[in-house]
Design an enzyme around this catalytic site. Structure first.
Site, PDB file in Angstrom:
ATOM      1  N   HIS A 223      -1.410  29.874  29.722  1.00  0.00           N
ATOM      2  CA  HIS A 223      -2.119  30.965  30.399  1.00  0.00           C
ATOM      3  C   HIS A 223      -2.203  32.211  29.534  1.00  0.00           C
ATOM      4  O   HIS A 223      -3.139  32.990  29.665  1.00  0.00           O
ATOM      5  CB  HIS A 223      -1.527  31.200  31.780  1.00  0.00           C
ATOM      6  CG  HIS A 223      -1.832  30.049  32.672  1.00  0.00           C
ATOM      7  ND1 HIS A 223      -0.967  28.985  32.814  1.00  0.00           N
ATOM      8  CD2 HIS A 223      -2.951  29.732  33.368  1.00  0.00           C
ATOM      9  CE1 HIS A 223      -1.538  28.090  33.600  1.00  0.00           C
ATOM     10  NE2 HIS A 223      -2.742  28.513  33.946  1.00  0.00           N
TER      11      HIS A 223
ATOM     12  N   GLU B 220      -7.175  17.346  38.634  1.00  0.00           N
ATOM     13  CA  GLU B 220      -6.401  17.616  37.415  1.00  0.00           C
ATOM     14  C   GLU B 220      -5.199  16.689  37.305  1.00  0.00           C
ATOM     15  O   GLU B 220      -4.387  16.813  36.399  1.00  0.00           O
ATOM     16  CB  GLU B 220      -5.998  19.093  37.340  1.00  0.00           C
ATOM     17  CG  GLU B 220      -5.349  19.645  38.590  1.00  0.00           C
ATOM     18  CD  GLU B 220      -5.126  21.163  38.545  1.00  0.00           C
ATOM     19  OE1 GLU B 220      -5.253  21.769  37.471  1.00  0.00           O
ATOM     20  OE2 GLU B 220      -4.809  21.729  39.598  1.00  0.00           O
TER      21      GLU B 220
ATOM     22  N   ASP C 256      -4.944  20.650  32.805  1.00  0.00           N
ATOM     23  CA  ASP C 256      -3.863  19.842  33.365  1.00  0.00           C
ATOM     24  C   ASP C 256      -4.197  18.357  33.311  1.00  0.00           C
ATOM     25  O   ASP C 256      -3.303  17.529  33.154  1.00  0.00           O
ATOM     26  CB  ASP C 256      -3.567  20.269  34.805  1.00  0.00           C
ATOM     27  CG  ASP C 256      -2.677  21.500  34.827  1.00  0.00           C
ATOM     28  OD1 ASP C 256      -1.687  21.518  34.070  1.00  0.00           O
ATOM     29  OD2 ASP C 256      -2.988  22.442  35.567  1.00  0.00           O
TER      30      ASP C 256
ATOM     31  N   CYS D  63     -13.745  23.338  35.301  1.00  0.00           N
ATOM     32  CA  CYS D  63     -13.315  24.732  35.119  1.00  0.00           C
ATOM     33  C   CYS D  63     -12.157  24.838  34.127  1.00  0.00           C
ATOM     34  O   CYS D  63     -11.630  25.909  33.896  1.00  0.00           O
ATOM     35  CB  CYS D  63     -12.926  25.361  36.443  1.00  0.00           C
ATOM     36  SG  CYS D  63     -11.547  24.538  37.251  1.00  0.00           S
TER      37      CYS D  63
HETATM   38  C1  PEP Z   1      -6.846  23.309  34.556  1.00  0.00           C
HETATM   39  O1  PEP Z   1      -5.750  22.784  34.728  1.00  0.00           O
HETATM   40  O2  PEP Z   1      -7.724  22.843  33.808  1.00  0.00           O
HETATM   41  C2  PEP Z   1      -7.169  24.571  35.248  1.00  0.00           C
HETATM   42  C3  PEP Z   1      -8.377  25.069  35.221  1.00  0.00           C
HETATM   43  O3  PEP Z   1      -6.153  25.215  35.881  1.00  0.00           O
HETATM   44  P1  PEP Z   1      -5.008  26.060  35.133  1.00  0.00           P
HETATM   45  O4  PEP Z   1      -5.384  26.143  33.684  1.00  0.00           O
HETATM   46  O5  PEP Z   1      -4.954  27.409  35.777  1.00  0.00           O
HETATM   47  O6  PEP Z   1      -3.797  25.228  35.388  1.00  0.00           O
HETATM   48 MG    MG Z   2      -4.509  23.426  36.348  1.00  0.00          MG
END
Ligand code: PEP
Ligand code: MG
Length: 573
Positions: A190, A431, A455, A502
């Site tokens: 993140h 995911e 994920d 996403c």
């Molecule tokens: C993902 O896992 O691709 C996602 C968009 O969620 P995050 O990156 O916030 O886990």
């Molecule tokens: Mg995720």
């Protein structure tokens, strides 16, 4: 001059002075002093208060120039610091009860915070995190420790840390951060995602950076080719300045595509949406270039604060984003806490394998009241626009049904209370491979899905997305992933349900081309991916990307896929 390698996760080059970030946590113990020391404790309190006052005024003055909204927070902190009731409370505890200064501050603030937490008025309760913050500032000043806070930087620096938590990155003052260097963290951590959204160059996984580098040392950070150079000589500085200039030109050229309508050469319109985390003004700067919010990472509203966000607070933020977007969809993901995202406002058990643990929707099921507060806020905010609600970390049909059950419960409660609420679409993040494999079944139960490739890669390849020691095994171009994604897209398209992506693949021009070839027509990404993805879309035809997808799913390795895509898309990059 020495060179170190790192993982370039957010494009850019910077030369500057190191600022080592180590958050301070004051230790407070129950302690009293002798009558003869009372005067000295009062003097310590006065000094700590004066120190805090000076710091707060400096931060506020600095923010007033760059971010007046954030400056207001610090005006509120100054009010708390000078609140007569708090001030008297601390003095009385020292003078009447002989408390040591830190213990007096701790007890007085805790008493007031407890009182506030019982007040019904949300606006008053919202002051609690600010009080906690001021308490921490006073305690640190008592210890004579200088401020460490990424929101409070007063000169542009290269931030170096072992790791940054999402709450650190979410609150950083981006005007003062030339680059970020951490010892851990991969491309889909993140920290990386936020750095990209702020367009701050970031080099992660620089092993031993905290030992190697010293405060104020000059370094060159090359987050294009993944290198860090300490104490660069004049020639090296000139080299990086020239490289930074060329890089900026390339970025600017690509940015010209930000405003174009994303239509392929053969006339197929692709929806390009934005990933956001807080709904702040800066984040919404790019709203005009996008077809919706494809991912609102709502958990960021819970971070960097000591009290959970209230229903009213959430309604206000969600409505703000919905109003900005009008008819265009806003996909609100319910809180995805756990994994690398920790909270100050909730004490969660430490887990051996947090990414496989009580994370996201599982945690929401563990704390139904917190989950319901969010769902109620979402339903109420839905009157303001086109809201789609999505659940993270769905692994089974049981998860889907359970989450939908809570939505229904909230609807009924609001109806019984006579509180207005709006229509929402309900969807899931795909995911976890177990739900991807039964996407055809899941598609019947929801209105839409969005594929979280970050994920999905982590769970399909069994690689911790945060661990630099195994980052070479985290292969986003693994052909297995394209096969899996192909199955999900086909299942949802056949069911007549919306499907989007996403994860970071959506804003990666090479991968995004393959996704389109697999039948995806909606891509969501961080702001930094918008221009390059739109550029790619406008340079390809659907038969061309379909051919690429057919090839990729039959290649043996991720390396082969990457080499093939670079060649196939060479003239559009
Ligand atoms: C993902 O896992 O691709 C996602 C968009 O969620 P995050 O990156 O916030 O886990
Ligand atoms: Mg995720």
């Amino acid at each position: 001059m020495e060179k170190f390698q790192g993982n370039p996760v957010s494009n850019g080059i910077a030369v500057g002075e190191v600022y080592k970030y180590v958050p301070y946590q004051a230790v407070v113990e129950e302690a009293t002093v002798g009558a003869e020391e009372v005067k000295a404790e009062i003097a310590k309190f006065d000094a700590a208060k004066a120190g805090a006052q000076k710091e707060l005024e400096a931060i506020r003055a600095n923010l007033e120039k760059n971010d007046p909204e954030k400056a207001k927070i610090f005006s509120a902190h100054l009010e708390i610091l000078n609140d007569p009731a708090l001030d008297d409370g601390v003095r009385e505890k020292i003078e009447d009860d002989n408390f040591a200064v830190k213990w007096a501050i701790e007890k007085t603030f805790t008493k007031f915070i407890k009182m506030l937490s019982r007040v019904k008025d949300d606006l008053i309760r919202e002051r609690i995190p600010d009080m906690q913050d001021v308490k921490g500032r006073l305690l640190r000043n008592c210890d004579g420790v200088a401020e460490v806070n990424l929101a409070a930087l007063t000169k542009p620096v290269i931030v170096v840390a072992h790791d940054l938590f999402p709450s650190d990155t979410a609150s950083l003052n981006r005007a003062m951060v030339k680059a970020i260097v951490t010892e851990v963290g991969g491309a889909t951590s993140h920290t990386a995602i936020i750095a990209r959204s702020y367009e701050i160059p970031a080099l992660l996984g620089v092993t031993g950076a905290m030992d190697i580098l010293k405060d104020d040392q000059v370094v060159a950070v090359d987050a294009v080719d993944g290198e860090l150079v300490t104490d660069p000589d004049a020639e090296t500085v000139a080299f990086y300045e020239e490289k930074a200039r060329k890089n900026a030109i390339h970025v600017a050229e690509t940015k010209k595509y930000l405003g174009v309508t994303p239509v392929t050469k053969d006339g197929v319109r692709i929806e390009v949406e934005l990933n956001i985390a807080s709904g702040s003004v800066q984040e919404l700067e790019n709203a005009k270039y996008t077809d919706g919010v494809g991912l609102f990472r709502s958990e960021f509203l819970y971070m960097g604060r000591t009290e959970l966000p209230t229903e009213e607070e959430q309604v206000t933020i969600y409505k703000k984003v919905l109003t900005e977007y009008g008819d265009r969809p806003v996909i609100l993901r319910t809180m995805d806490i756990g994994g690398d995202k920790k909270l100050d406002c909730m004490e969660l058990p430490v887990e051996e394998n947090p990414f496989l643990g009580n994370r996201a929707v599982r945690l929401s099921f563990t704390y139904p009241e917190i989950f319901k507060t969010q769902l109620r806020a979402a339903l109420r905010a839905a009157v303001a626009g086109n809201l789609w609600v999505m659940f993270p970390m769905i692994g089974s049909m049981d998860d889907i049904r359970k989450a939908k059950g809570y939505v229904e419960e909230c609807r009924q409660e609001l109806a019984a209370e006579g509180v207005p609420y709006g229509e929402i679409k309900i969807g899931i993040m795909v995911e976890i491979p177990s739900i991807a494999m039964i996407a055809d079944i899941a598609a019947k139960e929801v209105d839409f899905c969005s594929i979280g490739t970050n994920d999905l890669t982590q769970y399909s390849t069994a690689v911790d997305r945060m661990n630099p020691a195994v980052s070479k095994y985290y292969q986003t171009y693994h052909p297995a992933l394209f096969r899996l994604i192909g199955h999900v897209v086909k299942s949802f398209n056949e069911a007549g349900k919306e499907v989007s992506v996403c994860g970071e693949m959506g804003g990666d021009k090479l991968a995004a081309a393959v996704l389109m070839g697999l039948g995806m027509r909606r891509l969501s990404m961080g702001a930094s991916g918008l221009a390059q993805t739109k550029k790619m879309i406008t340079h390809v035809t659907i038969p061309q990307v379909e051919e690429m997808a057919r090839t990729v799913v039959n290649l043996p390795t991720a390396g082969d896929v990457e080499a093939y895509l670079k060649e196939a898309l060479a003239d559009v990059l």
